[in-house]
Design a protein around this motif. Structure first.
Motif, PDB file in Angstrom:
ATOM      1  N   ARG A  93      -2.277  -8.697   4.200  1.00 39.95           N
ATOM      2  CA  ARG A  93      -1.008  -8.252   3.596  1.00 39.95           C
ATOM      3  C   ARG A  93      -0.863  -6.733   3.680  1.00 39.95           C
ATOM      4  N   ARG A  94      -1.955  -5.979   3.474  1.00 39.01           N
ATOM      5  CA  ARG A  94      -1.883  -4.516   3.569  1.00 39.01           C
ATOM      6  C   ARG A  94      -1.406  -4.095   4.948  1.00 39.01           C
ATOM      7  N   THR A  97       2.175  -4.936   5.611  1.00 44.30           N
ATOM      8  CA  THR A  97       3.007  -3.947   4.911  1.00 44.30           C
ATOM      9  C   THR A  97       2.979  -2.600   5.633  1.00 44.30           C
ATOM     10  N   TRP A  98       1.822  -2.246   6.183  1.00 46.25           N
ATOM     11  CA  TRP A  98       1.709  -1.000   6.966  1.00 46.25           C
ATOM     12  C   TRP A  98       2.735  -0.987   8.108  1.00 46.25           C
ATOM     13  N   ILE A 102       5.351   1.683   7.130  1.00 50.31           N
ATOM     14  CA  ILE A 102       4.973   2.983   7.677  1.00 50.31           C
ATOM     15  C   ILE A 102       5.341   3.068   9.160  1.00 50.31           C
ATOM     16  N   ARG A 105       9.127   3.133   9.273  1.00 48.87           N
ATOM     17  CA  ARG A 105       9.659   4.449   8.877  1.00 48.87           C
ATOM     18  C   ARG A 105       9.477   5.482   9.987  1.00 48.87           C
TER      19      ARG A 105
ATOM     20  N   ALA B  47      -1.988   5.365   4.388  1.00 51.40           N
ATOM     21  CA  ALA B  47      -0.563   5.484   4.064  1.00 51.40           C
ATOM     22  C   ALA B  47      -0.317   6.594   3.037  1.00 51.40           C
ATOM     23  N   GLN B  49      -0.472   6.784  -0.248  1.00 52.04           N
ATOM     24  CA  GLN B  49       0.412   6.386  -1.343  1.00 52.04           C
ATOM     25  C   GLN B  49      -0.412   5.788  -2.479  1.00 52.04           C
ATOM     26  N   ILE B  63      -4.808  -1.949  -1.453  1.00 50.38           N
ATOM     27  CA  ILE B  63      -3.795  -0.929  -1.188  1.00 50.38           C
ATOM     28  C   ILE B  63      -2.411  -1.563  -1.219  1.00 50.38           C
ATOM     29  N   ASP B  64      -1.475  -0.863  -1.851  1.00 46.31           N
ATOM     30  CA  ASP B  64      -0.068  -1.270  -1.960  1.00 46.31           C
ATOM     31  C   ASP B  64       0.126  -2.113  -3.223  1.00 46.31           C
ATOM     32  N   VAL B  67       0.598  -5.905  -2.741  1.00 43.45           N
ATOM     33  CA  VAL B  67      -0.659  -6.513  -2.300  1.00 43.45           C
ATOM     34  C   VAL B  67      -1.617  -6.645  -3.488  1.00 43.45           C
TER      35      VAL B  67
END
Lengths: 223, 223
Positions: A93-94, A97-98, A102, A105, B47, B49, B63-64, B67
């Motif tokens: 999932r990380r 999401t990356w 990221i 973006r 990231a 963050q 991370i996130d 997540v």
């Protein structure tokens, strides 16, 4: 039957379509340009973003690519994309999401704005400086992908996962828009050719966005 | 023991802390300002963050915020925040994502930039026009929250869910930064007072960001 609201260069719709393809879930496609803000679409999704999936028979509406993927991951066991321990799933999932946030973006979003929205909506020429910055960021992201693939066969581990689908979806849009230079990214290239050859990916590669022509090797299996 | 890297005005760290509080999971806090780009933090999360959670004994890094929440939802059954059918869970995730992305983009992010980063990092005065636009957007978001709470007791249905935690986290930061006017939002206000009174929320409300003073009623239970 499921209906997916999407457009050919939406990376998040591509992630969903890859998952549906892997799981063997049939769906009809409706072309939807979010920037047109069609009234019925705004009513369907107040965030005015693709993808949206609707099962009209059962009255179910699913919004947001990650939410849609979690739904089908929970309800269809075939081709599970969040495997292993809770920690393994967190890593998949990380990295999904990356790429969704990221990479999007830094690379996909500026390329889509400069090379798609400016052409279709704003009738302006792209900004060369923004394009160069995005393509430079793409190189750094491919370096990171190489690093990940040095450690295991797939983006987040020893099995294909949601991270591979998210990465392939974003990279395929950046590649369509001429933002990817595969030179000196052998690991990433080999992985991407593998992804492109999957039956779930082939239908995406044959689609075109009106007025925007991809590079010659965009849908080739030998880069 | 878990360690959470966060800072007092990070809405995503607040969402995680609310979940940990509801589930009764202990963690130590480390203050981390992502904009300082501390080397060890960049190594921990490329990231750059917050939030990041680390269990140093077991070598696990999460991370996130989404997540992290999915991880604890999978591993700790107490105070489940994704309940009901797969469709119910999709609606809770959709609304959590709504507050994490759309509310954040329209309200929390511009307020944080103008009233926190400009003061702490850039040493500039806030842009009044940007603040007015964010506060106008906050009114529309509270209208939407009123509408949701007209239909059921909690943001996404008849039970408290991830959507309530995400909404309360974002709104609490906007409120701290003076961006929320509760006038004519009785439904949202009643719900928010309920959230504020929860034991998971109280520790957050007593924290302060250096140099930034919240409005007088920010941590009061009667607005």
């Amino acid at each position: 039957m499921w209906r997916l609201y999407q457009f050919p260069l939406c990376p998040f719709s591509r992630k969903v379509r890859l998952l549906l393809g892997e799981k063997g879930i049939a769906c009809e496609l409706s072309k939807e340009y979010p920037w047109a803000r069609r009234d019925e679409f705004v009513d369907l999704n107040p965030a005015v973003q693709t993808p949206v999936m609707v099962d009209t028979e059962r009255g179910v509406t699913l919004i947001d690519s990650t939410v849609i993927c979690e739904f089908f991951e929970e309800t269809v066991s075939k081709a599970a994309m969040l495997n292993g321990t809770a920690t393994d799933r967190a890593e998949a999932r990380r990295l999904a999401t990356w790429f969704d946030t990221i990479f999007f973006r830094d690379v996909t979003a500026p390329l889509l704005f400069e090379r798609m929205l400016k052409r279709i909506v704003y009738k302006q020429a792209p900004d060369g400086q923004v394009l160069r910055t995005a393509m430079k960021a793409a190189v750094e992201h491919l370096d990171y992908l190489d690093y990940l693939l040095d450690h295991h066969n797939w983006v987040a581990g020893s099995q294909m996962s949601m991270a591979d689908l998210a990465a392939a979806a974003q990279i395929s849009i950046a590649d369509y828009l001429g933002g990817i230079d595969w030179k000196s990214h052998e690991q990433a290239k080999r992985w991407y050719v593998g992804m492109k050859s999957r039956p779930s990916f082939r239908p995406l590669l044959s689609e075109r966005m009106e007025g925007i022509v991809p590079p010659a090797d965009y849908d080739k299996l030998d880069l």
